[in-house]
Write an enzyme that holds these catalytic residues in place. Structure first.
Site, mmCIF file in Angstrom:
data_model
loop_
_atom_site.group_PDB
_atom_site.id
_atom_site.type_symbol
_atom_site.label_atom_id
_atom_site.label_comp_id
_atom_site.label_asym_id
_atom_site.label_seq_id
_atom_site.Cartn_x
_atom_site.Cartn_y
_atom_site.Cartn_z
ATOM 1 N N ARG A 51 0.852 -1.197 0.000
ATOM 2 C CA ARG A 51 0.000 0.000 0.000
ATOM 3 C C ARG A 51 0.884 1.242 0.000
ATOM 4 N NH1 ARG A 51 -4.551 -1.852 4.520
ATOM 5 N NH2 ARG A 51 -5.391 -3.597 3.319
ATOM 6 N N ASP A 53 2.385 4.922 -0.380
ATOM 7 C CA ASP A 53 1.827 6.217 -0.020
ATOM 8 C C ASP A 53 1.746 7.142 -1.225
ATOM 9 O OD1 ASP A 53 1.559 5.563 2.657
ATOM 10 O OD2 ASP A 53 3.532 6.331 3.197
ATOM 11 N N ARG A 208 11.600 4.723 4.323
ATOM 12 C CA ARG A 208 11.848 6.160 4.310
ATOM 13 C C ARG A 208 12.532 6.631 5.600
ATOM 14 N NH1 ARG A 208 6.096 8.508 2.986
ATOM 15 N NH2 ARG A 208 7.185 10.449 3.469
#
Length: 255
Positions: A51, A53, A208
């Protein structure tokens, strides 16, 4: 006859509000489901492996769906891509999402639950000035980076650990935050710095935050050896910043 289909998908995440279907906003899943439903002549819901972003890109996202529909498997890719591009007589640019491969799978196959791991790439631009034409596809870091220090810090991340320190708030609650990172490479390519990481799974914003932490190591704000203590502490506040979504690419899903 019911068929189970596995899609390989690439997309530019710039103008999507992420992968997951949401009401009244444009998402990758929603866009594909609309096109697939029209092509297959029946409502289609797809199950994606990651999923991603808003702003995150994909070179090899995977998704599966099952149903009873007339179109041959080998025609799905062409039909959907033509529809996404606006048809054969289009005068507009090509779509920012595309199916690159279609496979028929066993009945019990599921794209997400059967995946064994993922590979991500993160792109850092180290140029003196930010390139406005690449601002949606990389993270421009103005300060110089000590790449050797970053590689030393990365060495502490590889392996099986509790990675709670690299998990952002707001994601789905997981049964465990233990994951295995199989490899973490830092590759210099001109002004670009490519961080490639593969593992059996990743927590919300884990890649990230790892990148942001390694950038701070490269800037001299975090000692390379401190990475080990940060992981052991399981505290998000001890890790570095969350690198922007624009530099992240989902490269491959392993089965």
């Amino acid at each position: 006859m019911k068929r189970n289909i596995l899609l390989t998908i690439e997309y530019d995440g710039t103008n999507f509000s992420g992968w997951q279907r949401q009401p009244e906003v444009r998402t990758v899943q929603g866009t594909l489901e609309e096109a697939l439903s029209r092509v297959c002549g029946t409502p289609i819901q797809i199950n994606g492996t990651s999923r991603t972003d808003a702003g995150v890109h994909a070179l090899g996202q995977r998704a599966s769906f099952a149903g009873d529909f007339g179109i041959p498997t080998d025609r799905i890719k062409l039909a959907v891509n033509n529809m996404l591009d606006g048809g054969m007589n289009r005068r507009t640019k090509c779509s920012d999402v595309r199916i690159t491969d279609v496979q028929e799978m066993p009945e019990d196959f599921h794209a997400r639950f059967d995946s064994k791991g993922k590979k991500y790439r993160y792109v850092i631009d180290r140029g003196d000035e930010a390139d406005i034409f690449r601002r949606n596809y990389c993270y421009h870091v103005k300060s110089s980076l000590d790449v050797d220090a970053m590689r030393k810090g990365a060495g502490f991340i590889v392996g099986t650990h509790d990675f709670a320190c690299f998990q952002a708030a707001g994601g789905n609650v997981r049964e465990t935050t233990v994951r295995t990172v199989h490899s973490l490479e830092i590759i210099e390519k001109g002004d670009e710095l490519l961080i490639e990481i593969s593992g059996d799974g990743f927590l919300y914003n884990m890649v990230r935050i790892i990148v942001g932490t390694l950038v701070e190591v490269g800037q001299g704000r975090i000692e390379p050896g401190k990475i080990e203590k940060i992981i052991e502490g399981c505290d998000r506040q001890n890790a570095g910043h969350t690198a922007p979504a624009e530099g992240l690419y989902l490269v491959e899903i392993y089965y």
